[in-house]
Structure formats: structure tokens, C-alpha cells
Design an enzyme around this catalytic site. Structure first.
Site, PDB file in Angstrom:
ATOM      1  N   HIS A 182       0.917  -1.055   0.049  1.00  0.00           N
ATOM      2  CA  HIS A 182      -0.073   0.006  -0.010  1.00  0.00           C
ATOM      3  C   HIS A 182       0.892   1.274  -0.038  1.00  0.00           C
ATOM      4  O   HIS A 182       0.622   2.196  -0.760  1.00  0.00           O
ATOM      5  CB  HIS A 182      -0.900  -0.109   1.476  1.00  0.00           C
ATOM      6  CG  HIS A 182      -2.372  -0.867   1.076  1.00  0.00           C
ATOM      7  ND1 HIS A 182      -2.809  -1.549   1.780  1.00  0.00           N
ATOM      8  CD2 HIS A 182      -3.199  -0.646   0.077  1.00  0.00           C
ATOM      9  CE1 HIS A 182      -3.857  -2.035   1.117  1.00  0.00           C
ATOM     10  NE2 HIS A 182      -3.949  -1.371   0.057  1.00  0.00           N
ATOM     11  N   ASP A 447      -2.515 -11.500 -18.894  1.00  0.00           N
ATOM     12  CA  ASP A 447      -2.952 -12.926 -18.539  1.00  0.00           C
ATOM     13  C   ASP A 447      -2.698 -13.626 -19.978  1.00  0.00           C
ATOM     14  O   ASP A 447      -2.366 -14.850 -20.074  1.00  0.00           O
ATOM     15  CB  ASP A 447      -4.438 -12.799 -18.167  1.00  0.00           C
ATOM     16  CG  ASP A 447      -4.567 -12.777 -16.912  1.00  0.00           C
ATOM     17  OD1 ASP A 447      -4.198 -13.674 -16.095  1.00  0.00           O
ATOM     18  OD2 ASP A 447      -5.537 -12.095 -16.186  1.00  0.00           O
ATOM     19  N   CYS A 494      -4.685  -3.386 -22.966  1.00  0.00           N
ATOM     20  CA  CYS A 494      -4.874  -2.853 -21.778  1.00  0.00           C
ATOM     21  C   CYS A 494      -3.958  -3.787 -20.438  1.00  0.00           C
ATOM     22  O   CYS A 494      -3.875  -3.355 -19.557  1.00  0.00           O
ATOM     23  CB  CYS A 494      -6.126  -2.859 -21.208  1.00  0.00           C
ATOM     24  SG  CYS A 494      -6.983  -4.287 -20.922  1.00  0.00           S
TER      25      CYS A 494
HETATM   26  C1  PEP Z   1      -4.452  -8.299 -18.351  1.00  0.00           C
HETATM   27  O1  PEP Z   1      -4.531  -9.520 -18.021  1.00  0.00           O
HETATM   28  O2  PEP Z   1      -3.589  -7.913 -19.261  1.00  0.00           O
HETATM   29  C2  PEP Z   1      -5.499  -7.210 -17.694  1.00  0.00           C
HETATM   30  C3  PEP Z   1      -5.194  -5.971 -18.151  1.00  0.00           C
HETATM   31  O3  PEP Z   1      -6.053  -7.749 -16.683  1.00  0.00           O
HETATM   32  P1  PEP Z   1      -5.726  -8.029 -15.214  1.00  0.00           P
HETATM   33  O4  PEP Z   1      -3.991  -7.378 -15.238  1.00  0.00           O
HETATM   34  O5  PEP Z   1      -6.415  -6.991 -14.414  1.00  0.00           O
HETATM   35  O6  PEP Z   1      -5.584  -9.360 -14.952  1.00  0.00           O
HETATM   36 MG    MG Z   2      -6.225 -10.313 -16.951  1.00  0.00          MG
END
Ligand code: PEP
Ligand code: MG
Length: 547
Positions: A182, A447, A494
Site C-alpha cells: 500500500h 494474462d 490494456c
Molecule cells: C491483463 O490480463 O492483461 C489485464 C489487463 O487484466 P489484469 O491484469 O487485471 O488481470
Molecule cells: Mg487479466
């Protein structure tokens, strides 16, 4: 001069006096009174500590506010209080009882296999330290540097940063800690260079007056020599100039040299993040990680969520906000919801979890459909693997719409739904998912890399798959973009990789229209894209000429 290497938790380079935080080791040496009196002392100290936390909460914002609130609520936890009562009844002094219970509680939390929750252990220690200080008449030296300083210590607590205030902190360096703590989250939000995990050795150096905290290179230099000082000064000046140049880009549209527009979006989890993103020129929110609302185990109902989403839309000032429905499970397990699984990353996670905790999912969908009336919103589902997942998710959307119709509540009938692409099967079946009604894709390379290379994203030993060339992932991105083109649908990336300026150029070359990242990275990526030519050959020639 001594150089110590750690882990960078927030980038930047600063130079200045070192201020040592000593959290001390209180509570063990005091004369112990009768248990009934020790219990009364403890009860009074908790009331005072909660009062102090409440006062700090009133002036804090965003993450800081949430952390202080967690600490205050934690002091009321019945299990925690029972444990202390039992120690006191067994003859322990109140301060010693608090320290003992705190250590056990923090350890228990640290063992929860969820990085976010496990970091709450620091908050437990921080809150208890406040109680112990009160019980001991505050023997600890308050953290009060006289000039802006680099704060160093065994461990930096969130309240250290909040209590000292931004103006007096140049940066932070800690022997322990992790990038996800944190304190690190607050430091990043406040733009304070921070290096953690430096090891205790640097704290045994005797009185040190000056230091250079180089979080860009993950190191702390103590008593730097003239050459190191001059180098740091040069980098600080050029860094300030670069920041100024980058700030001037915030209103500039992101169009590459060959005239391709690339949307730069932000990954956020609170309205405050969104405000910062807008300041840095974000075109919208590409990923609102809604599950960050609930990782502490408290699941807000429809009404509470509705106000949260409306606040996010307000903060975005007319720009589009892409909300991802709860992605619970694996490293984001939530107490009371997540099940134990021998292999959590392949278990009950993302949309699968939403589809079994249907009431929670319906509450979220109702809140989103209602909030969407108030601004530009779209919604996507996490961890969709095939049309089976997609169809079940959309059945739930229809159910939520029926419920709202029955209640006579206005909602956005035409709200667009899309899918994350985080699993190879989703990229391979992109056409089929789009045929089923998916309106857009957002590729989560964190992921997608994990599942493509069978490399646990939480295991630092496999970082190379995530930062390296990731050719297999690029092939899956190609497949996704091609399918999206055939269906006239947008693609965004993302994952963390979108923050790497060279990767960003590569993704734009692959035909990805939007990139979404931490607000602090937007301008650096924009600067690189503005000078990029998506025709690779022309780009190389231009770079050579400019060089
Ligand atoms: C990803 O898996 O790239 C993603 C943006 O989701 P998170 O990192 O929240 O799993
Ligand atoms: Mg993800």
C-alpha cells in the site's frame, strides 16, 4: 559512497538529506498492571487511535482515505479484540498484547494467496503501532523531517507518508516491502520515487547525511561522491525538462507521422485515477478494474455501485469509460467468494466466477445498466474463453434488463458489451465471439502471456516472457485484429506491455486502435508514437536521419 540495489516501486531520481524513520520497539518493557486495568487502558487507547485515524481520513483522498478507513475498521474487528482480551486475561500488558496479536494477525493476512490482501498486513501493523504508541505515551520519535528529505526505514507505513505530507518527502527507501504494498501504491499516486527490498544492511551505515535515490535504476546511493552527485544533477535537470516537454503534449492528439490516430486510454480503479488520467491527456478509460472495489471482502450492493460508476463517468468528463465486470479469482481471490482450487489461475476465475455468484453479477449488471444513462460507458467481461461463456454472460445481461424493466428503473438499453482477450482460445475464436454479438475487444497481455507461455505472472522468475519479444502473443494479437476488422470492431490493448513505448509502436503497426495504461505512462508513450512512422522502413530511415 555505498550503492544498494532493490526493487523500484515508483520511478524517478532525487537527491537530498536522508531522514531515518525509527518505528521503535515499544510496549514490552512497561510495568504490567492488573488485567482489568490493562483492558481499560487498551479500550481507551483504541478510542483515541480511531479518533486520530478518523481525523486523518477527513483530509485524505482516494487510496489514502481507503487505507485509513481499513485501519480504523480493523481496530473494531471482534476476532482481533478477542485475541487481545485473552492475552491480557492471561497476564500480558496491554501494549505487549497488541504487539503480539498484531504480529499474528499480520502474518495470517500475509499468508492469504492474494497479493492485494496480503499487503494489508502492513496496515494491521500500522494501526496497532498507533495504539501501542498511545499506550506507551508515544516514546517513538515522530516522523517530522525539518527539510524535504528521502525517508528511509526498515519498512515504510502508509501513515508515515500521509502524516509527513508530500512537500517534505523527496522519496522513499525501505529495507523491506514489495512493489504491490500500500505504501508503494500511495507513493506511485503521489509521484514519489521509491525503492523497496533494499535489505537491512544500508540502515547500519551509521549517521548518513546525503543520498541519491535512483528509482529509475532501483538503487539508493549513500554519501555519494562528487562524480555521482554531478551525474545525478545532470539527470535531474534533464528529467525536469523532459517532464515539461511531455506535459505540453497532453492536449495534442496522438497521431503518428504517417497520419494514423492511436487512442491513448487509461487503466483506472477510482474516480481519482480518472481525474489524473484526464490531466495527462487520456482519451478515455480503457479498463476500469471494478474488482478493486471488493478485494477487501466487502461487496457493495447495486445502489453503492451505481453511485461509484456515476462518479467515474463524472470524473471522465464526457470521455468513454470501459468498465470490466468483476474479475475475481486467482491472484484476486475474495474472502467469502473464492473457493480453494489446486490451480487457481485455471479455476473459478473471471466470468466463470460471475456466472456462479449470480446475484452479485446481477447487482453489478443492474448498477452498470443504470449508470450508463449518465455518460459514455461500455462494459466488458473478463476471461471469456469461447462463445459458450459469452452467451451465458449475455443471458445474464438480458435478465438484468428484465429486472430493471419490472422495477420501472431507467437504464441504457443500447449499452455496448465487449470481451477481454486474455486466453489464447478467445483469440483463436475471435470471429465466433464477434458473431455472437461482442462489440469490441480489449487484449489483456498480462494474462494472455501467462496462459500462452504457461508462465505464472506472479512469479518473478518468468518476467522474461512478459518483457521479451512474446512472438506467440503477437500472433494471437494479429488473429484478434484480423477478426475485429472483418466485423468492424475496435481492439484495445490494456496489459502492462502497452506502457512500453516500443511495444506500443509495434501494437499500432499490428492495427490495434487503442492502448490503455497507467495514467503516469500516457505521455511517454504518446511522445514515442508522435515520432513513429507505422511503415517500419520509413521509421528506420527517419530515425537514422534524426540521429
Ligand atoms: C491483463 O490480463 O492483461 C489485464 C489487463 O487484466 P489484469 O491484469 O487485471 O488481470
Ligand atoms: Mg487479466
Amino acid at each position: 559512497m555505498q550503492v544498494y540495489q532493490g526493487l523500484s516501486a515508483s520511478p524517478g531520481l532525487v537527491m537530498g538529506p536522508i531522514y531515518r524513520i525509527d518505528h521503535g520497539n515499544a510496549g514490552l518493557g512497561r510495568v504490567v498492571e492488573l488485567p482489568v486495568r490493562e483492558q481499560a487502558l487498551f479500550d481507551a487507547a483504541v478510542i483515541l487511535a480511531k479518533g486520530e485515524l478518523h481525523q486523518m481520513e477527513e483530509i485524505a483522498e482516494g487510496d489514502e482515505k481507503e487505507i485509513l478507513m481499513f485501519q480504523r475498521v480493523m481496530l473494531d474487528d471482534p476476532g482481533f479484540n478477542r485475541e487481545i482480551r485473552e492475552y491480557i486475561a492471561a497476564g500480558a500488558g496491554s501494549a505487549a498484547a497488541v504487539e503480539r496479536a498484531a504480529a499474528i494477525y499480520a502474518q495470517r493476512i500475509a499468508e492469504v494467496p492474494d497479493e492485494y490482501i496480503s499487503q494489508r498486513g502492513t496496515d494491521v501493523l500500522d494501526a496497532c503501532r498507533r495504539v501501542v504508541d498511545i499506550l506507551d505515551g508515544r516514546p517513538r520519535t515522530p516522523v517530522r523531517p525539518e527539510t524535504p528529505s528521502i525517508l528511509v526505514g526498515e519498512c515504510i507505513y502508509p501513515s508515515d507518508i500521509i502524516a509527513v505530507g508530500k512537500g517534505m518527502i523527496l522519496g522513499l527507501a525501505a529495507a523491506e516491502g514489495s512493489v504491490q504494498s500500500h505504501a508503494a501504491i500511495i507513493a506511485r499516486t503521489m509521484g514519489l520515487p521509491t525503492v523497496v527490498h533494499l535489505g537491512s544492511q544500508f540502515l547500519n551505515e551509521g549517521p548518513i547525511r546525503q543520498g541519491i535515490l535512483d528509482a529509475d535504476n532501483s538503487c539508493l546511493i549513500l554519501d555519494p561522491d562528487r562524480q555521482a552527485i554531478q551525474q545525478a544533477q545532470r539527470r535531474i535537470v534533464s528529467g525536469a525538462m523532459l517532464k515539461k516537454r511531455l506535459a505540453a503534449l497532453s492536449d495534442k492528439p496522438c497521431i503518428t507521422c504517417d497520419g494514423t490516430a492511436v487512442g491513448l486510454w487509461a487503466n483506472c480503479s477510482t474516480p481519482e485515477d480518472i481525474e489524473l488520467a484526464i490531466k495527462n491527456g487520456a482519451d478515455g478509460v480503457g479498463l476500469l478494474r471494478s474488482e478493486f472495489m471488493i478485494v477487501d471482502g466487502h461487496i457493495p450492493g447495486e445502489e453503492q455501485q451505481y453511485y461509484f460508476y456515476v462518479s467515474c463517468l463524472r470524473a471522465a468528463q464526457g470521455r468513454r469509460v470501459t468498465v470490466r465486470t468483476f474479475d475475481i479469482g486467482a491472484d484476486k481471490s475474495v474472502q467469502g467468494i473464492s473457493e480453494d482450487s489446486p490451480n487457481p489461475a485455471l479455476g473459478m476465475r473471471g466470468i466463470r466466477q460471475c456466472l456462479v455468484t449470480t446475484q452479485i453479477f446481477l447487482d453489478q449488471l443492474c448498477a452498470l445498466l443504470r449508470a450508463a444513462v449518465k455518460g459514455r460507458m461500455r462494459v466488458m467481461f473478463p476471461m471469456i474463453t469461447c462463445t459458450y461463456d459469452w452467451d451465458l454472460a449475455m443471458e445474464m445481461v438480458e435478465k438484468a434488463k428484465t429486472l430493471l424493466r419490472e422495477r420501472g428503473v431507467p437504464f441504457a438499453e443500447d449499452l455496448e458489451f465487449g470481451s477481454m482477450v486474455e486466453v489464447p482460445s478467445a483469440a483463436l475464436l475471435a470471429d465466433e465471439i464477434l458473431d455472437s454479438g461482442c462489440k469490441f475487444f480489449s487484449i489483456g497481455t498480462n494474462d494472455l502471456t501467462q496462459y500462452t507461455y504457461a508462465a505464472d505472472r506472479m512469479d518473478g522468475r518468468f518476467t522474461g516472457y512478459f518483457t521479451g519479444t512474446s512472438d506467440a502473443v503477437h500472433k494471437l494479437i494479429d488473429l484478434t485484429v484480423a477478426a475485429a476488422r472483418r466485423h468492424n470492431a475496435e481492439v484495445c490493448i490494456c496489459g502492462l506491455s502497452a506502457e512500453d513505448p516500443e511495444r506500443a509502436v509495434r501494437y499500432a503497426r499490428q492495427g490495434v486502435q487503442n492502448l490503455s495504461m497507467t495514467p503516469a505512462s500516457l505521455l511517454t508513450v504518446k511522445a514515442r508514437l508522435l515520432e513513429a512512422d507505422l511503415d517500419e522502413k520509413a521509421d528506420d530511415e527517419r530515425m537514422e536521419r534524426d540521429f
